[in-house]
Structures are given as C-alpha cells and as structure tokens.
Design a protein around this motif. Structure first.
Motif, PDB file in Angstrom:
ATOM      1  N   ARG A  93       7.849  63.607 -22.631  1.00 32.31           N
ATOM      2  CA  ARG A  93       7.339  64.428 -21.773  1.00 32.31           C
ATOM      3  C   ARG A  93       5.550  65.327 -20.970  1.00 32.31           C
ATOM      4  NH1 ARG A  93       9.065  70.399 -24.432  1.00 32.31           N
ATOM      5  NH2 ARG A  93       8.875  71.139 -22.752  1.00 32.31           N
ATOM      6  N   LYS A  94       5.089  64.628 -21.903  1.00 33.47           N
ATOM      7  CA  LYS A  94       4.134  63.846 -21.444  1.00 33.47           C
ATOM      8  C   LYS A  94       3.437  62.522 -20.886  1.00 33.47           C
ATOM      9  CE  LYS A  94       2.362  67.162 -24.727  1.00 33.47           C
ATOM     10  NZ  LYS A  94       0.951  67.294 -25.566  1.00 33.47           N
ATOM     11  N   ASP A  95       4.160  61.840 -21.153  1.00 38.66           N
ATOM     12  CA  ASP A  95       4.219  60.401 -20.147  1.00 38.66           C
ATOM     13  C   ASP A  95       4.420  60.863 -18.617  1.00 38.66           C
ATOM     14  OD1 ASP A  95       3.776  57.972 -19.408  1.00 38.66           O
ATOM     15  OD2 ASP A  95       5.653  57.076 -20.601  1.00 38.66           O
ATOM     16  N   PHE A  96       3.504  59.972 -17.514  1.00 40.81           N
ATOM     17  CA  PHE A  96       3.251  60.602 -16.523  1.00 40.81           C
ATOM     18  C   PHE A  96       4.208  59.717 -15.580  1.00 40.81           C
ATOM     19  CE2 PHE A  96       0.993  59.752 -11.966  1.00 40.81           C
ATOM     20  CZ  PHE A  96       1.294  60.323 -12.056  1.00 40.81           C
ATOM     21  N   ARG A  97       4.458  58.701 -16.098  1.00 38.33           N
ATOM     22  CA  ARG A  97       5.664  57.307 -15.619  1.00 38.33           C
ATOM     23  C   ARG A  97       6.941  57.983 -15.891  1.00 38.33           C
ATOM     24  NH1 ARG A  97       3.986  53.170 -20.297  1.00 38.33           N
ATOM     25  NH2 ARG A  97       4.046  54.493 -21.913  1.00 38.33           N
ATOM     26  N   ARG A  98       7.021  58.699 -16.480  1.00 37.94           N
ATOM     27  CA  ARG A  98       7.995  59.750 -16.735  1.00 37.94           C
ATOM     28  C   ARG A  98       9.001  59.997 -14.799  1.00 37.94           C
ATOM     29  NH1 ARG A  98      10.046  64.754 -19.017  1.00 37.94           N
ATOM     30  NH2 ARG A  98      12.800  64.995 -19.436  1.00 37.94           N
ATOM     31  N   TYR A  99       8.044  60.527 -13.933  1.00 37.76           N
ATOM     32  CA  TYR A  99       7.816  61.453 -13.168  1.00 37.76           C
ATOM     33  C   TYR A  99       7.836  60.635 -11.986  1.00 37.76           C
ATOM     34  CZ  TYR A  99       7.300  64.598 -16.911  1.00 37.76           C
ATOM     35  OH  TYR A  99       7.518  65.428 -18.019  1.00 37.76           O
ATOM     36  N   CYS A 100       7.147  59.872 -12.432  1.00 41.47           N
ATOM     37  CA  CYS A 100       7.339  58.335 -10.892  1.00 41.47           C
ATOM     38  C   CYS A 100       8.012  57.665 -10.936  1.00 41.47           C
ATOM     39  CB  CYS A 100       5.838  58.076 -11.631  1.00 41.47           C
ATOM     40  SG  CYS A 100       4.754  57.774 -11.716  1.00 41.47           S
ATOM     41  N   ASN A 101       9.108  57.051 -12.237  1.00 40.09           N
ATOM     42  CA  ASN A 101       9.294  56.358 -11.676  1.00 40.09           C
ATOM     43  C   ASN A 101      11.377  57.338 -11.771  1.00 40.09           C
ATOM     44  OD1 ASN A 101       8.028  53.876 -12.085  1.00 40.09           O
ATOM     45  ND2 ASN A 101       8.220  54.752 -14.463  1.00 40.09           N
ATOM     46  N   ILE A 102      11.498  57.164 -10.863  1.00 39.20           N
ATOM     47  CA  ILE A 102      12.993  58.253 -10.113  1.00 39.20           C
ATOM     48  C   ILE A 102      13.884  57.123  -9.844  1.00 39.20           C
ATOM     49  CG2 ILE A 102      14.018  59.881  -9.003  1.00 39.20           C
ATOM     50  CD1 ILE A 102      12.126  60.551 -12.083  1.00 39.20           C
ATOM     51  N   ARG A 103      14.847  57.365 -10.336  1.00 39.34           N
ATOM     52  CA  ARG A 103      15.865  56.822  -9.464  1.00 39.34           C
ATOM     53  C   ARG A 103      16.440  56.830  -8.122  1.00 39.34           C
ATOM     54  NH1 ARG A 103      22.653  55.862 -10.688  1.00 39.34           N
ATOM     55  NH2 ARG A 103      22.458  54.099  -9.691  1.00 39.34           N
ATOM     56  N   PRO A 104      16.599  55.778  -6.868  1.00 42.90           N
ATOM     57  CA  PRO A 104      16.202  56.584  -5.838  1.00 42.90           C
ATOM     58  C   PRO A 104      17.802  57.471  -5.021  1.00 42.90           C
ATOM     59  CG  PRO A 104      15.652  54.634  -5.742  1.00 42.90           C
ATOM     60  CD  PRO A 104      16.219  54.707  -7.533  1.00 42.90           C
ATOM     61  N   LEU A 105      17.745  58.257  -4.964  1.00 44.00           N
ATOM     62  CA  LEU A 105      18.813  59.654  -5.284  1.00 44.00           C
ATOM     63  C   LEU A 105      19.774  58.342  -3.733  1.00 44.00           C
ATOM     64  CD1 LEU A 105      19.955  62.063  -5.427  1.00 44.00           C
ATOM     65  CD2 LEU A 105      19.046  63.057  -3.163  1.00 44.00           C
ATOM     66  N   ARG A 106      20.149  58.110  -3.363  1.00 42.63           N
ATOM     67  CA  ARG A 106      20.774  56.656  -2.477  1.00 42.63           C
ATOM     68  C   ARG A 106      21.957  56.292  -3.189  1.00 42.63           C
ATOM     69  NH1 ARG A 106      20.120  56.575   3.365  1.00 42.63           N
ATOM     70  NH2 ARG A 106      18.643  57.509   2.939  1.00 42.63           N
ATOM     71  N   SER A 107      20.777  55.473  -4.269  1.00 38.31           N
ATOM     72  CA  SER A 107      21.526  54.508  -4.970  1.00 38.31           C
ATOM     73  C   SER A 107      22.532  55.199  -6.315  1.00 38.31           C
ATOM     74  CB  SER A 107      20.881  53.960  -5.746  1.00 38.31           C
ATOM     75  OG  SER A 107      20.010  54.458  -7.332  1.00 38.31           O
ATOM     76  N   VAL A 108      22.320  56.446  -6.443  1.00 36.64           N
ATOM     77  CA  VAL A 108      22.968  56.958  -6.948  1.00 36.64           C
ATOM     78  C   VAL A 108      24.387  57.732  -6.159  1.00 36.64           C
ATOM     79  CG1 VAL A 108      23.693  59.246  -8.961  1.00 36.64           C
ATOM     80  CG2 VAL A 108      21.178  58.023  -8.416  1.00 36.64           C
ATOM     81  N   ASN A 109      23.799  58.402  -5.427  1.00 27.19           N
ATOM     82  CA  ASN A 109      25.290  58.691  -4.098  1.00 27.19           C
ATOM     83  C   ASN A 109      24.634  58.894  -2.816  1.00 27.19           C
ATOM     84  OD1 ASN A 109      27.127  60.469  -3.150  1.00 27.19           O
ATOM     85  ND2 ASN A 109      26.483  62.056  -4.538  1.00 27.19           N
ATOM     86  N   PRO A 110      25.250  57.079  -2.424  1.00 28.37           N
ATOM     87  CA  PRO A 110      25.290  56.755  -0.727  1.00 28.37           C
ATOM     88  C   PRO A 110      25.166  57.531  -0.341  1.00 28.37           C
ATOM     89  CG  PRO A 110      25.744  54.872  -2.739  1.00 28.37           C
ATOM     90  CD  PRO A 110      26.082  56.112  -3.009  1.00 28.37           C
TER      91      PRO A 110
END
Length: 472
Positions: free
Chosen positions: A276-293
C-alpha cells in the motif's frame, strides 16, 4: 458472567434495559433454563442473534453504551466497530460507532476518535451522514449517527458487480457534492474508499467517517499509527503534494468511480502495508477503456482526469468535477440512444420491504431481490414496516420475522389493511412452529399470500409477482 437460571437472566436484562417487562413472557411454557429463555426471546425478535450470542458466551459488556442497545454489528475495522443501535428512551434507530477496547487507554486514539465525532457534528449536508453525539460510558467511547438503511458501496459491488454509467455518475456526483461542502469548511476527507460511502434506501450516496478530515497539521501524528489513509500518504509523498491537498480526495474519488463502472478496483487490493505504501501501485492503472470499451467517452475522460498521477493535471477542486458530472447526466437525459437511456426513461425499480432480524437471512434476501432488479428496504421490526408503508408504495412486503401465534394473527390483520391501501403484495412466511396457522390466515381475502415452511426465496418472489399480476 454466566446465568444459572432464567430469573437471574431476566434481572440482568431488565436492569440493563435490554428488554421491557412485558416482552419477557411470550405466552408459552415458562423457560426452565437461561438458554431456553434466550432462545425464546430471539425467536420472538425481542433480542437479536448478536445479543443472545454474547449472553450465551457469558459476555455482558458490549450490549449497551449510554442509552443505546447494540443490536447488530454492521462493520468492523482496526480502529472501531459500527453497530445498529436502538435508543432505550424512544426506540429510535441510530448507528453507533464504538472505539475498540484495546485503544480505549491510548490517549492519542481517544483524541482522534473524539475529534472525528466533534468535527462530524459540524457537517450538515444531504450527502454526509450526520453525527448526533459523542459520548463515553465507563471506558467505552462512542459516536452516534444517522442509521442509513442500505449499505456501503463495497457491499453493493459484491452483489451488483458494477453500475450503469448513469447510476455510477449520479452516485459520484453525490460524493463530490459532499466533498465540496466539506472543503467549504476547510476540510478534506482523507480516507475516501468504497466502505466509507453509504447508499441509502432512497438511492442517495452519503459520506461517512471524517475521522482523518484534514484541517490541522497536528493530525499527521495519528494517521498511519492507526493504519488509516496509508494510500493518501503514499500518493502524496510520491507526488510532493502539500498537506491536506483536496486533489488527493479527487484521485480516490476517481478510484471509486472506476470501480463502480467496472466492478474491479483500479489497483490490486491488498492488506500488505508495504504494498500500500508502494507509489508505483497508484501509477500503473489499467486504462478504463481497456476494461470496458463500451463506456461513454465523456465518463472515461472524467475518471482519467480524476486519477492523473500529477496533482496539477487533476481537477483542482470538487466544484470542477461536479460541473462535468452534471453535464454527463444532462447529456444522458437528452440522449435518444437506447443503449444509454437517461434515468427518467428507465422504468422505476420496484421496491420490496423485507422484515427479517437474522443477518444471514437479511443478506440472502437483499442479494436475491437485488439480482432480480428490486430495490430492497431491509427492516428488523414488523411495526416499523407498517410505518414505512405510510410513506412508501412498495411492490411487496415480505415478513419473515419470528412471532408468537398472537403476534402473527395481529400483524397479519394490520398488514392486510396497509397493503390494500397501497396495492402492495403481502407475503407472510411463517416459522416452522406456526405452519398450522397457514390455512386460518390464508382464508382472509386480499392481496396476500401465507407461506408455510419450507419456503424458498424463489417461492417468495413468485408469490409477489403473481399477486401483482392479478392486481392488474
């Protein structure tokens, strides 16, 4: 403390005002043991399973704080537990938040807890759960608040999986308006997540738990010591954001919007503090469009802007995102496309009022009827259901609460009268001990159905739909 006989238990229950004297006798054989008395009181709905469970274990604390009986535990965290409570003075239902016992001797934790309550009393907004009082009973510290008939968004996601763009946008607009109001008082939430947003039975999203709301720099000494707002601290350290930055709330508002739309969180859930303290966790977000186009492009754009990793690239204030959310809802309302109808173009979701005291059965009813496109209003008291019938016009009233023969006959007559006025399908599911009443009660004319055990949820739903079809 274990009770050796029913009289000893009765004295304790009366002394603690957990029951009223007239509730102790149900009209049947006198209980011979304390356990038999507990079973009888639970069967008749006088005590809840939470209360009888503690009493059977000999636990006499945690049944009442101040003037409030604790009926059920609704939620639990590392810092406090939240209960459904009932006033011994007037019977009103409230939410009761109780500081965990292991923290009651920690001055810092008590200060933070009381701060949450006192600060919350200042917040008066339709999208924020109001705080009524902050109290102490012996070594128990508690906060009372509005009891919201509904649940938090984590619970709804488990059942619904995801929401339509229109629904999700409406709820996120509610949250943003609550944040905007708080910011007008100089406060940021700082613990925004699905479990801290409640959805009322009327379909209104309400913020809860402003325990870390930022308006003073001295708060930082508490935050991570109680394992709260770790995500906020990690995000802000990684982006060099200033203290109490309102744009941090907006990032996590975007995370809520993302999950309401897709049913999946934008970053992997974890209990690991290191992750939870790893900053990269909040940077590498899967694009919303690829989850639900299929999501509307304007909705995707709002989520992406809310979750920009650089604070300067996000919306700067809640008021800015409020304007865009209202535009989305306005465009949806004006749209003629059948794939994305506006809220007023969709048929109204029928409501079913369910009366049930047992938590597992409550969850089963709520999940089943929600899956079949009903709005569910869950109550534990048959009399409260009749009161709600005066303001609601539900499609169905389902009563599964345990009752004595006298109570079942009396309530059935009152339920028939109320349901005839509103055109509501009335379903009374008898407990096994009352199956013999089926023929007697079923002989009454009206919009009702009396079901004897064994009863399935499908039986109940089919009975509602058959009665509604016959009424048409």
């Amino acid at each position: 403390m274990r009770f050796s006989n029913p009289l000893e238990l009765e004295d304790f229950l009366l002394q603690q005002r957990l029951v009223e004297p007239e509730q102790l006798r149900g009209g049947g054989d006198l209980p011979q043991t304390a356990d038999e008395l507990l079973s009888d009181l639970e069967r008749r709905g006088v005590l809840t399973s939470y209360q009888t469970g503690k009493l059977r274990r000999g636990e006499t604390d945690g049944l009442r704080v101040g003037q409030y009986r604790l009926l059920y535990r609704n939620a639990a965290g590392s810092f406090a537990r939240v209960f459904r409570g009932c006033s011994v003075e007037d019977g009103s239902m409230v939410g009761v938040k109780v500081l965990r016992q292991r923290l009651a001797s920690d001055p810092r934790a008590v200060t933070l807890f009381r701060r949450e309550g006192e600060l919350g009393k200042r917040l008066k907004h339709k999208n924020i759960v109001p705080i009524y009082d902050v109290g102490q009973d012996g070594d128990q510290h508690y906060i009372t608040m509005e009891f919201v008939e509904g649940g938090n968004f984590r619970d709804f996601i488990k059942i619904r999986k995801s929401f339509s763009p229109e629904e999700a946008t409406k709820y996120v607009l509610d949250i943003a308006e609550g944040l905007n109001y708080a910011l007008g008082l100089g406060l940021t939430h700082r613990d925004l997540k699905l479990t801290n947003v409640l959805l009322s039975a009327q379909g209104v999203a309400k913020l809860v738990d402003f325990g870390l709301a930022g308006n003073d720099n001295g708060l930082s000494q508490f935050e991570e010591s109680v394992d709260r707002a770790v995500e906020y601290a990690s995000l802000e350290r990684g982006t060099n954001a200033p203290a109490n930055d309102p744009r941090s709330d907006l990032y996590f508002l975007g995370a809520i919007y993302y999950e309401l739309l897709t049913g999946v969180p934008p970053y992997p859930p974890t209990k690991s503090s290191a992750e939870r303290k790893d900053f990269r966790r909040y940077c590498n977000i899967r694009p919303l469009r690829s989850v639900n186009p299929s999501l509307p492009s304007n909705v995707i754009q709002i989520v992406e802007r809310l979750m920009e990793i650089s604070p300067s690239d996000r919306y700067q204030k809640p008021a800015e995102v409020i304007a865009d959310l209202k535009d989305v809802l306005g465009q949806s309302a004006d749209s003629k496309a059948p794939a994305t109808p506006g809220p007023q173009d969709r048929p109204a979701q029928p409501t079913v009022i369910c009366v049930e005291t047992r938590p597992k059965q409550q969850d089963a009813l709520r999940e089943y009827f929600t899956k079949h496109s009903y709005r569910v209003l869950m109550l534990g008291d048959p009399q409260r259901a009749l009161q709600r019938m005066k303001t609601e016009r539900p499609a169905g009233l389902v009563v599964m609460a345990e009752m004595s023969e006298h109570e079942a006959r009396d309530f059935y007559a009152k339920g028939i009268a109320a349901c005839r006025k509103s055109g509501t399908a009335f379903i009374l599911a008898l407990s096994r001990g009352l199956n013999s009443l089926r023929d007697e009660l079923a002989a009454s004319p009206g919009v009702s159905r009396v079901l004897a055990q064994p009863v399935t949820l499908r039986d109940i739903r089919c009975a509602i739909e058959e009665l509604r079809a016959a009424a048409k």
